[in-house]
Design an enzyme around this catalytic site. Structure first.
Site, PDB file in Angstrom:
ATOM      1  N   LYS A   1       0.848  -1.206   0.000  1.00  0.00           N
ATOM      2  CA  LYS A   1       0.000   0.000   0.000  1.00  0.00           C
ATOM      3  C   LYS A   1       0.878   1.248   0.000  1.00  0.00           C
ATOM      4  CE  LYS A   1      -0.346  -0.181   5.057  1.00  0.00           C
ATOM      5  NZ  LYS A   1      -1.163  -0.651   6.184  1.00  0.00           N
TER       6      LYS A   1
ATOM      7  N   ARG B   1     -10.818  -0.046  14.794  1.00  0.00           N
ATOM      8  CA  ARG B   1     -10.488   0.702  13.593  1.00  0.00           C
ATOM      9  C   ARG B   1     -11.217   0.095  12.400  1.00  0.00           C
ATOM     10  NH1 ARG B   1      -4.328   1.213  11.313  1.00  0.00           N
ATOM     11  NH2 ARG B   1      -4.806  -0.933  10.748  1.00  0.00           N
TER      12      ARG B   1
ATOM     13  N   TYR C   1      15.583  30.473   8.480  1.00  0.00           N
ATOM     14  CA  TYR C   1      14.385  31.218   8.899  1.00  0.00           C
ATOM     15  C   TYR C   1      14.355  31.413  10.407  1.00  0.00           C
ATOM     16  CZ  TYR C   1      12.217  30.902   4.298  1.00  0.00           C
ATOM     17  OH  TYR C   1      11.932  31.033   2.971  1.00  0.00           O
TER      18      TYR C   1
ATOM     19  N   MET D   1      11.780  24.812   2.816  1.00  0.00           N
ATOM     20  CA  MET D   1      11.002  23.980   1.899  1.00  0.00           C
ATOM     21  C   MET D   1      11.902  23.165   0.964  1.00  0.00           C
ATOM     22  SD  MET D   1       8.113  25.020  -0.906  1.00  0.00           S
ATOM     23  CE  MET D   1       6.883  25.578   0.245  1.00  0.00           C
TER      24      MET D   1
HETATM   25  C1  LIG Z   1      -0.368  -1.538   6.891  1.00  0.00           C
HETATM   26  C2  LIG Z   1      -0.912  -2.849   7.312  1.00  0.00           C
HETATM   27  C3  LIG Z   1      -0.074  -3.975   7.389  1.00  0.00           C
HETATM   28  C4  LIG Z   1       1.416  -3.865   7.255  1.00  0.00           C
HETATM   29  O1  LIG Z   1       1.912  -3.341   8.457  1.00  0.00           O
HETATM   30  P1  LIG Z   1       3.466  -3.196   8.756  1.00  0.00           P
HETATM   31  O2  LIG Z   1       3.521  -2.786  10.168  1.00  0.00           O
HETATM   32  O3  LIG Z   1       3.949  -2.148   7.835  1.00  0.00           O
HETATM   33  O4  LIG Z   1       4.091  -4.510   8.489  1.00  0.00           O
HETATM   34  C5  LIG Z   1      -0.662  -5.203   7.646  1.00  0.00           C
HETATM   35  N1  LIG Z   1      -1.983  -5.313   7.849  1.00  0.00           N
HETATM   36  C6  LIG Z   1      -2.810  -4.259   7.816  1.00  0.00           C
HETATM   37  C7  LIG Z   1      -4.255  -4.454   8.073  1.00  0.00           C
HETATM   38  C8  LIG Z   1      -2.306  -2.985   7.570  1.00  0.00           C
HETATM   39  O5  LIG Z   1      -3.120  -1.927   7.561  1.00  0.00           O
END
Ligand SMILES: *Cc1c(COP(=O)(O)O)cnc(C)c1O
Length: 380
Positions: free
Chosen positions: A50, A149, A271, A319
């Site tokens: 992801k 969540r 800055y 920046m």
């Molecule tokens: C992002 C995520 C992972 C991977 O987590 P890491 O800590 O990066 O290994 C696995 N399962 C779910 C549901 C996630 O949201």
């Protein structure tokens, strides 16, 4: 009107048109996958790609993971899954963690993506889609075991258990949950979430079970179950900050020195003139700043490195630029130096994160698109 310039020239590592070079080692990513896969024994080791493979480029990274043995990939969003489909083989399984938003179900089947069903609404949508299609459709079901969540509550599972028609047409291929405190091995929530997953799953159709992401893998075999979902560890982040990191670093970030100057006692830098010299100093200005994801908070205690020489960041990060102290670098060395390490052998992603008061995940995923990127191939 003037002609638009042609693309800026780059000459290999010099990349004079970019402020920084991001080197991504595909070999290290493959080796990390191999290590995690070996460690998890009989469990399937999926790969989480992801957020564009945590900022490192899913297009380049996913095929390497597949070659290293990954057959299951996770992304967060439908659109990430659609894009990923083109970069892995048709038999690779792509699971979409956030599941189908209403009306997007047919996009999942069209692109060969499996949804993770997180709510009764998503289950209803997928069930209706299976009815329209006229055949059972595979999916994962996520359970909320304590993180509040994603996933079905205990009450939802009770409703499903009481009425088998609610899962009609849904081929449950995975039942999963996610640990909230896996990076704290002795946190009582770990065992509690595991027990809840096992118990809630008994009321659902039998399916492989999954609980652990990167840190969970290092909690030991009890947490591997049937499938593990590492992301961060593939990219070299530490799974447990209290122990040495067993994974290979995968990125090196080198920033260009744009200019060097000498300042005197009382001169301010950056800055707000938040840093002032107490005597003569040599200052180098680097072509990297917070717009590149080099977090502004990282200035305090942060540094660049030249081999094993620490070059403290002085003043605020701008920046597009960062100022460092190069007073102690011999002039001849400085003359021969075009780039310094921001992330490298002496200062990894987790170290940069510590200086910036954040976690390696945020540093990696924030790394900018302005860099000149180079992918180091896998060793043959
Ligand atoms: C992002 C995520 C992972 C991977 O987590 P890491 O800590 O990066 O290994 C696995 N399962 C779910 C549901 C996630 O949201």
């Amino acid at each position: 009107m003037q002609d638009l310039p042609s693309p800026l020239p780059t000459s290999g590592w010099a990349a004079p048109g970019a402020g920084a070079l991001l080197e991504i080692s595909l070999g290290a990513i493959a080796a990390n996958y191999g290590m995690l896969n070996a460690r998890t024994g009989g469990a399937t080791c999926a790969a989480v790609v992801k957020a564009d493979a945590y900022g490192l480029g899913a297009q380049q990274v996913a095929p390497v993971l597949e070659k290293a043995g990954a057959k299951v990939f996770f992304v967060a969003h439908l659109e990430e899954g659609v894009r990923l489909r083109a970069h892995v083989s048709p038999t690779a399984l792509i699971m979409v963690l956030h599941g189908p938003m209403p009306g997007t179900e047919q996009d999942f089947t069209r692109h060969g993506l499996w949804p993770v069903l997180n709510s009764m609404e998503q289950i209803a949508g997928w069930r209706a889609h299976a009815r329209r299609v006229g055949s059972p459709l595979p999916a994962a079901i996520q359970l909320d075991t304590g993180m509040s969540r994603f996933g079905l509550s205990d009450a939802d599972v009770g409703v499903l258990a009481a009425d088998s028609t609610l899962l009609a047409g849904i081929a449950t291929r995975l039942v999963m949950s996610h640990l909230a405190c896996a990076d704290t091995p002795d946190h009582p929530a770990n065992a509690m979430q595991r027990a809840r997953l096992l118990s809630m799953a008994t009321r659902l159709p039998a399916a492989p079970l999954a609980l652990s992401a990167s840190s969970g893998i290092f909690l030991g075999p009890d947490y591997h179950l049937d499938l593990v979902r590492p992301g961060a560890a593939l990219y070299g982040l530490t799974p447990d900050a209290t122990r040495p990191n067993p994974l290979h670093p995968t990125v090196r970030l080198r920033a260009r020195i744009v200019q060097v100057r000498t300042i005197g006692a009382g001169d301010g830098v950056g800055y707000g003139l938040t840093w002032r010299a107490s005597g003569p100093r040599r200052i180098a200005t680097l072509g990297i700043g917070y717009a590149d994801g080099f977090l502004r908070h990282g200035a305090d205690g942060g540094s660049a490195w030249l081999d094993d020489r620490r070059l403290p960041i002085l003043g605020r990060i701008s920046m597009d630029s960062t100022t460092i102290d190069v007073t102690d670098v011999p002039q001849a060395v400085l003359d021969a130096t075009t780039h310094v390490d921001m992330i490298g052998p002496h200062h990894g992603v987790d170290d940069v994160a510590r200086c910036a008061g954040t976690i390696g995940y945020e540093v990696l995923t924030a790394l900018g698109s302005r860099f000149h990127r180079a992918y180091l191939p896998q060793a043959a």
